[in-house]
Design a protein around this motif. Structure first.
Motif, PDB file in Angstrom:
ATOM      1  N   ILE A   1      67.204  37.215  71.672  1.00  0.00           N
ATOM      2  CA  ILE A   1      68.215  36.618  72.547  1.00  0.00           C
ATOM      3  C   ILE A   1      69.209  37.686  72.984  1.00  0.00           C
ATOM      4  O   ILE A   1      69.587  37.764  74.153  1.00  0.00           O
ATOM      5  CB  ILE A   1      68.927  35.458  71.828  1.00  0.00           C
ATOM      6  N   GLU A   2      69.635  38.527  72.042  1.00  0.00           N
ATOM      7  CA  GLU A   2      70.588  39.591  72.363  1.00  0.00           C
ATOM      8  C   GLU A   2      70.026  40.541  73.415  1.00  0.00           C
ATOM      9  O   GLU A   2      70.736  40.974  74.324  1.00  0.00           O
ATOM     10  CB  GLU A   2      70.984  40.366  71.103  1.00  0.00           C
ATOM     11  N   ASP A   3      68.746  40.860  73.308  1.00  0.00           N
ATOM     12  CA  ASP A   3      68.110  41.746  74.273  1.00  0.00           C
ATOM     13  C   ASP A   3      68.026  41.077  75.650  1.00  0.00           C
ATOM     14  O   ASP A   3      68.193  41.737  76.679  1.00  0.00           O
ATOM     15  CB  ASP A   3      66.717  42.145  73.778  1.00  0.00           C
ATOM     16  N   ALA A   4      67.801  39.774  75.675  1.00  0.00           N
ATOM     17  CA  ALA A   4      67.777  39.031  76.943  1.00  0.00           C
ATOM     18  C   ALA A   4      69.146  39.094  77.619  1.00  0.00           C
ATOM     19  O   ALA A   4      69.241  39.257  78.837  1.00  0.00           O
ATOM     20  CB  ALA A   4      67.352  37.588  76.702  1.00  0.00           C
ATOM     21  N   ILE A   5      70.219  38.984  76.826  1.00  0.00           N
ATOM     22  CA  ILE A   5      71.578  39.098  77.356  1.00  0.00           C
ATOM     23  C   ILE A   5      71.786  40.499  77.937  1.00  0.00           C
ATOM     24  O   ILE A   5      72.273  40.662  79.060  1.00  0.00           O
ATOM     25  CB  ILE A   5      72.628  38.792  76.275  1.00  0.00           C
ATOM     26  N   GLN A   6      71.423  41.515  77.164  1.00  0.00           N
ATOM     27  CA  GLN A   6      71.594  42.899  77.621  1.00  0.00           C
ATOM     28  C   GLN A   6      70.807  43.170  78.896  1.00  0.00           C
ATOM     29  O   GLN A   6      71.300  43.845  79.803  1.00  0.00           O
ATOM     30  CB  GLN A   6      71.160  43.888  76.522  1.00  0.00           C
ATOM     31  N   ASN A   7      69.578  42.630  78.986  1.00  0.00           N
ATOM     32  CA  ASN A   7      68.762  42.830  80.181  1.00  0.00           C
ATOM     33  C   ASN A   7      69.437  42.236  81.413  1.00  0.00           C
ATOM     34  O   ASN A   7      69.462  42.857  82.475  1.00  0.00           O
ATOM     35  CB  ASN A   7      67.375  42.209  79.998  1.00  0.00           C
ATOM     36  N   ALA A   8      69.980  41.034  81.277  1.00  0.00           N
ATOM     37  CA  ALA A   8      70.649  40.386  82.407  1.00  0.00           C
ATOM     38  C   ALA A   8      71.881  41.177  82.837  1.00  0.00           C
ATOM     39  O   ALA A   8      72.085  41.427  84.035  1.00  0.00           O
ATOM     40  CB  ALA A   8      71.046  38.948  82.039  1.00  0.00           C
ATOM     41  N   LEU A   9      72.705  41.593  81.875  1.00  0.00           N
ATOM     42  CA  LEU A   9      73.930  42.323  82.210  1.00  0.00           C
ATOM     43  C   LEU A   9      73.630  43.710  82.773  1.00  0.00           C
ATOM     44  O   LEU A   9      74.298  44.151  83.716  1.00  0.00           O
ATOM     45  CB  LEU A   9      74.834  42.424  80.981  1.00  0.00           C
ATOM     46  N   ALA A  10      72.630  44.383  82.218  1.00  0.00           N
ATOM     47  CA  ALA A  10      72.281  45.720  82.708  1.00  0.00           C
ATOM     48  C   ALA A  10      71.801  45.659  84.154  1.00  0.00           C
ATOM     49  O   ALA A  10      72.200  46.478  84.984  1.00  0.00           O
ATOM     50  CB  ALA A  10      71.213  46.345  81.814  1.00  0.00           C
ATOM     51  N   ARG A  11      70.976  44.673  84.455  1.00  0.00           N
ATOM     52  CA  ARG A  11      70.475  44.551  85.834  1.00  0.00           C
ATOM     53  C   ARG A  11      71.604  44.176  86.793  1.00  0.00           C
ATOM     54  O   ARG A  11      71.721  44.737  87.879  1.00  0.00           O
ATOM     55  CB  ARG A  11      69.352  43.513  85.889  1.00  0.00           C
ATOM     56  N   ALA A  12      72.445  43.223  86.398  1.00  0.00           N
ATOM     57  CA  ALA A  12      73.542  42.790  87.265  1.00  0.00           C
ATOM     58  C   ALA A  12      74.536  43.921  87.515  1.00  0.00           C
ATOM     59  O   ALA A  12      75.104  44.030  88.603  1.00  0.00           O
ATOM     60  CB  ALA A  12      74.256  41.589  86.659  1.00  0.00           C
ATOM     61  N   SER A  13      74.741  44.787  86.524  1.00  0.00           N
ATOM     62  CA  SER A  13      75.723  45.865  86.667  1.00  0.00           C
ATOM     63  C   SER A  13      75.318  46.883  87.729  1.00  0.00           C
ATOM     64  O   SER A  13      76.148  47.681  88.167  1.00  0.00           O
ATOM     65  CB  SER A  13      75.965  46.564  85.332  1.00  0.00           C
ATOM     66  N   LYS A  14      74.063  46.843  88.177  1.00  0.00           N
ATOM     67  CA  LYS A  14      73.628  47.748  89.239  1.00  0.00           C
ATOM     68  C   LYS A  14      74.205  47.350  90.597  1.00  0.00           C
ATOM     69  O   LYS A  14      74.316  48.189  91.484  1.00  0.00           O
ATOM     70  CB  LYS A  14      72.105  47.779  89.318  1.00  0.00           C
TER      71      LYS A  14
END
Length: 75
Positions: free
Chosen positions: A25-38
């Motif tokens: 779940i934590e990795d799913a959160i990080q993936n969403a935030l990392a992509r959005a931060s672009k």
């Protein structure tokens, strides 16, 4: 009397993201935030609103989370 210093209020825009991961779940959160931060600047906070998963052969195939993300509006 002296005029009080101008106080600035924070105004946020809220968007909804869905992230996924085969790891956690934590990795799913990080993936969403990392992509959005672009493409989204000044993200300040997030709230997990939903957690789901996909089952494959009796085990977790991947995790999926829905996030509400707040970011500061530009002047």
């Amino acid at each position: 009397m002296p005029v009080a210093a101008e106080m600035k209020g924070h105004v946020y825009k809220i968007l909804e993201l869905v992230g996924s991961s085969e790891k956690s779940i934590e990795d799913a959160i990080q993936n969403a935030l990392a992509r959005a931060s672009k493409t989204i600047r000044d993200m300040k906070w997030f709230e997990v609103t939903q957690t789901r998963g996909h089952i494959e052969n009796g085990t977790v195939g991947h995790y999926q989370v829905t996030l509400r993300v707040g970011f500061t509006l530009e002047e």
